[in-house]
Scaffold this active site. Sequence first.
Site, PDB file in Angstrom:
ATOM      1  N   GLU A 130       1.194  -1.151   0.198  1.00  0.00           N
ATOM      2  CA  GLU A 130       0.062  -0.126  -0.066  1.00  0.00           C
ATOM      3  C   GLU A 130       0.746   1.355  -0.021  1.00  0.00           C
ATOM      4  O   GLU A 130       0.666   2.191  -0.770  1.00  0.00           O
ATOM      5  CB  GLU A 130      -0.925  -0.068   1.162  1.00  0.00           C
ATOM      6  CG  GLU A 130      -2.088  -1.037   0.960  1.00  0.00           C
ATOM      7  CD  GLU A 130      -2.919  -1.102  -0.008  1.00  0.00           C
ATOM      8  OE1 GLU A 130      -2.836  -0.313  -0.878  1.00  0.00           O
ATOM      9  OE2 GLU A 130      -3.265  -2.426  -0.343  1.00  0.00           O
ATOM     10  N   HIS A 133       2.126   2.072  -3.585  1.00  0.00           N
ATOM     11  CA  HIS A 133       1.058   2.677  -4.337  1.00  0.00           C
ATOM     12  C   HIS A 133       1.319   4.096  -4.339  1.00  0.00           C
ATOM     13  O   HIS A 133       1.052   5.219  -4.866  1.00  0.00           O
ATOM     14  CB  HIS A 133      -0.370   2.395  -4.126  1.00  0.00           C
ATOM     15  CG  HIS A 133      -0.745   1.073  -4.762  1.00  0.00           C
ATOM     16  ND1 HIS A 133      -0.721   0.626  -5.890  1.00  0.00           N
ATOM     17  CD2 HIS A 133      -1.595  -0.034  -4.001  1.00  0.00           C
ATOM     18  CE1 HIS A 133      -0.981  -0.648  -6.159  1.00  0.00           C
ATOM     19  NE2 HIS A 133      -1.661  -0.958  -4.962  1.00  0.00           N
ATOM     20  N   HIS A 139      -0.036  -1.977  -9.885  1.00  0.00           N
ATOM     21  CA  HIS A 139      -0.142  -3.315  -9.440  1.00  0.00           C
ATOM     22  C   HIS A 139       0.913  -3.973 -10.648  1.00  0.00           C
ATOM     23  O   HIS A 139       0.916  -3.605 -11.669  1.00  0.00           O
ATOM     24  CB  HIS A 139      -1.541  -4.100  -9.852  1.00  0.00           C
ATOM     25  CG  HIS A 139      -2.294  -3.784  -8.441  1.00  0.00           C
ATOM     26  ND1 HIS A 139      -3.415  -3.563  -8.452  1.00  0.00           N
ATOM     27  CD2 HIS A 139      -1.817  -3.761  -7.185  1.00  0.00           C
ATOM     28  CE1 HIS A 139      -4.033  -3.344  -7.084  1.00  0.00           C
ATOM     29  NE2 HIS A 139      -3.091  -3.746  -6.502  1.00  0.00           N
ATOM     30  N   CYS A 140       1.616  -4.897 -10.282  1.00  0.00           N
ATOM     31  CA  CYS A 140       2.423  -5.615 -11.091  1.00  0.00           C
ATOM     32  C   CYS A 140       1.916  -7.002 -11.401  1.00  0.00           C
ATOM     33  O   CYS A 140       1.309  -7.742 -10.792  1.00  0.00           O
ATOM     34  CB  CYS A 140       3.992  -5.888 -10.139  1.00  0.00           C
ATOM     35  SG  CYS A 140       5.260  -6.459 -11.419  1.00  0.00           S
ATOM     36  N   CYS A 164       9.569  -6.401  -7.288  1.00  0.00           N
ATOM     37  CA  CYS A 164      10.538  -6.966  -8.341  1.00  0.00           C
ATOM     38  C   CYS A 164      11.413  -5.950  -8.829  1.00  0.00           C
ATOM     39  O   CYS A 164      11.386  -4.758  -8.399  1.00  0.00           O
ATOM     40  CB  CYS A 164       9.711  -7.516  -9.313  1.00  0.00           C
ATOM     41  SG  CYS A 164       8.836  -6.314 -10.365  1.00  0.00           S
ATOM     42  N   CYS A 167       9.621  -2.943 -10.689  1.00  0.00           N
ATOM     43  CA  CYS A 167       9.046  -2.027  -9.710  1.00  0.00           C
ATOM     44  C   CYS A 167       9.910  -1.391  -8.651  1.00  0.00           C
ATOM     45  O   CYS A 167       9.945  -0.173  -8.790  1.00  0.00           O
ATOM     46  CB  CYS A 167       8.064  -2.858  -8.915  1.00  0.00           C
ATOM     47  SG  CYS A 167       6.722  -3.390  -9.898  1.00  0.00           S
TER      48      CYS A 167
END
Length: 171
Positions: A130, A133, A139-140, A164, A167
């Site tokens: 969260e 974000h 979202h991945c 990852c 990201c």
Amino acid sequence: MRIDVVPVGNLAETVVGTARDVLKERYSAEVVKRSPVSVPEEAHDERSGQYNAERLIGVAESVGRGDKNLALTDVDIFYRQRNFVFGLAYLDGKGCVVSTHRLKMTADGGEVDDEEETFYDRVRKEVVHEVGHTLGLRHCDNETCVMSFSPTVREVDTKFERPCRACDRDV
């Protein structure tokens, strides 16, 4: 960067400490625990018996003084038409919320003891997710990335506690 953690409702200090520690580690942030606040009654939905996640983000933003602010609660939360969510954040927003309520459940609907490592793993993952974000992460598609969408605890359990590589570069 400073992240304020705002306990909302009755949370064990170990849960708040877990959130604080993972935020320091993952985001190299200064993390400040604010004084606990009561769950606002106006966030309660009579029909569902749950609490509106957007209202709890409002609590995080009004009580917290950080660059990012996390409301951490033990009440069951929902968002619009979803019957429940583990957490909610707005992309690049200042506040977010994570609920531990359903993180205590097993994949088949039983309950995990909140002293078990599984519960704390889930808390760490959802807190990182969260706040991610609020830092602009979407979202991945990589199911092991902490930023993958998790509609059930099965998916939470599958992912790692960190973003990852793709990201991580975006943070």
